[in-house]
Design a protein around this motif. Structure first.
Motif, PDB file in Angstrom:
ATOM      1  N   GLU A  85      91.335  68.848 -11.080  1.00  0.00           N
ATOM      2  CA  GLU A  85      90.300  67.958 -10.547  1.00  0.00           C
ATOM      3  C   GLU A  85      90.922  66.662 -10.013  1.00  0.00           C
ATOM      4  OE1 GLU A  85      87.069  67.412 -13.330  1.00  0.00           O
ATOM      5  OE2 GLU A  85      87.295  69.470 -14.068  1.00  0.00           O
ATOM      6  N   GLU A 144      81.737  64.535  -5.102  1.00  0.00           N
ATOM      7  CA  GLU A 144      82.904  64.988  -5.863  1.00  0.00           C
ATOM      8  C   GLU A 144      82.531  65.571  -7.220  1.00  0.00           C
ATOM      9  OE1 GLU A 144      87.346  63.402  -7.208  1.00  0.00           O
ATOM     10  OE2 GLU A 144      85.825  61.980  -6.479  1.00  0.00           O
ATOM     11  N   TRP A 187      82.668  70.212  -9.705  1.00  0.00           N
ATOM     12  CA  TRP A 187      83.231  70.651 -10.987  1.00  0.00           C
ATOM     13  C   TRP A 187      82.188  70.922 -12.063  1.00  0.00           C
ATOM     14  CZ3 TRP A 187      87.780  71.664  -9.335  1.00  0.00           C
ATOM     15  CH2 TRP A 187      88.414  70.838  -8.401  1.00  0.00           C
TER      16      TRP A 187
END
Length: 337
Positions: A213, A242, A246
């Motif tokens: 990441e 962003e 994830w």
């Protein structure tokens, strides 16, 4: 001579419930044009029907499906996770040319809701999901979903892969950074597949991923500063979302791609290619409702013709139309109790 009264479901109807179901099944599931439906009924069943009667049956079924499709929408708005996607469509004509529209889908494990709209804006996504939706949402980077909390959103890594490949294809410093981003992407997917097949514990995956990441974030920030304008602009747009790259790392069961949503909308894309869209809002209501029914029942492994026959019968009798919501198995009910 005396005559008995016709049953209410027959009186005033030239076409029986099952034949009506077959007509809309040929259109909605098998994507046949009205002329092809006409030919199929003649060849297979010896039934001769005019094109206007096919349109009338579609309108009847669209009305019958109004309530169960609305119930699907209500259930999706309460779901824990969903996938959303949209594709081009045509509705009617302007100055002799097909008028642009959009076909949307929101899908969960057992439910799918389609909507045809002249807009590709956020108001449609909000109407489908509900502004109070709190589940995890998997999408591409289309801006219509940017109103949604990024910490509850998962970006599709298939689309991110295309973005990184476009960096490479443009060359220059952006191309070099794109190649490095692809390496991190490959590393992530290699680990993710091991998690799925059980050869890597999820805990280990979660421990490894922070380095990936950070590297991806750093490379994207370098691209904003050093890459060519188009690549820099794309990198900046990705960085605005962003955290949504994830979410799947921290939420078990969430997929890193929107492949499920894209597979779900593929049938509708093929429908558009053979039908060239719809000619009116009424036609669009039929299409979005029959696609909702066909796709939802397929996800639940239920028989579409049997459902349509029952739905038409109930509608003609003034009875509640059968639900499209999944029925819990007895074992599930026992666990819930």
């Amino acid at each position: 001579m005396s005559y008995g009264e016709l049953p209410v479901e027959v009186a005033g109807h030239t076409f029986g419930e099952r034949l009506t179901g077959i007509i809309v099944l040929l259109s909605g599931q098998y994507r046949l044009s009205k002329r092809k439906v006409q030919d199929a009924l003649s060849d297979l069943l010896g039934v001769r029907i005019c094109l206007g009667s096919i349109s009338n049956r579609e309108a009847e079924v669209a009305k019958a499906l109004e309530v169960p499709v609305a119930q699907v929408g209500d259930a999706i708005r309460e779901a824990e996770r969903a996938h959303a996607d949209e594709t081009g469509w045509f509705e009617g004509k302007v100055n002799g040319r097909a008028k642009r529209a959009w076909l949307w889908v929101v899908v969960t494990a057992h439910l799918a809701l389609f909507r045809i709209s002249p807009s590709r804006g956020s108001e449609v996504a909000k109407a489908l999901l509900g502004e109070d939706f709190t589940g995890f949402l998997t999408t591409d980077r289309w801006s219509a979903y940017n109103w949604y909390d990024t910490f509850l959103r998962q970006l599709c890594w298939s689309h991110l892969t295309r973005d990184f490949q476009s960096f490479i294809d443009r060359g220059g410093e952006g191309g070099r950074l794109g190649a490095l981003l692809m390496k991190e992407r490959d590393r992530m997917f290699q680990w993710w597949r091991r998690v799925r097949d059980g050869t890597m514990p999820r805990e280990e995956f979660e421990l490894r991923m922070p380095k990936v990441e950070r590297r991806v974030g750093r490379l994207l920030r370098d691209a904003v500063v050093c890459a060519e304008d188009k690549t820099a602009g794309t990198a900046a747009e990705i960085l605005k979302l962003e955290s949504a790259m994830w979410t799947f790392v921290h939420v078990e069961g969430l997929e890193p791609t929107n492949n499920f949503g894209e597979r779900t909308i593929r049938h509708a894309v093929m429908y558009r290619k053979t039908s060239f869209g719809t000619q009116s809002p009424e036609g669009s209501r039929f299409v979005e409702r029959i696609l909702t029914v066909v796709t939802t029942l397929r996800l639940q492994k239920r028989n579409v013709l049997e459902y349509l026959t029952a739905a038409v019968g109930a509608h003609r009798r003034g009875l509640p139309v059968p639900s499209l919501l999944p029925v819990a198995e007895p074992s599930q009910l026992a666990v819930a109790a």
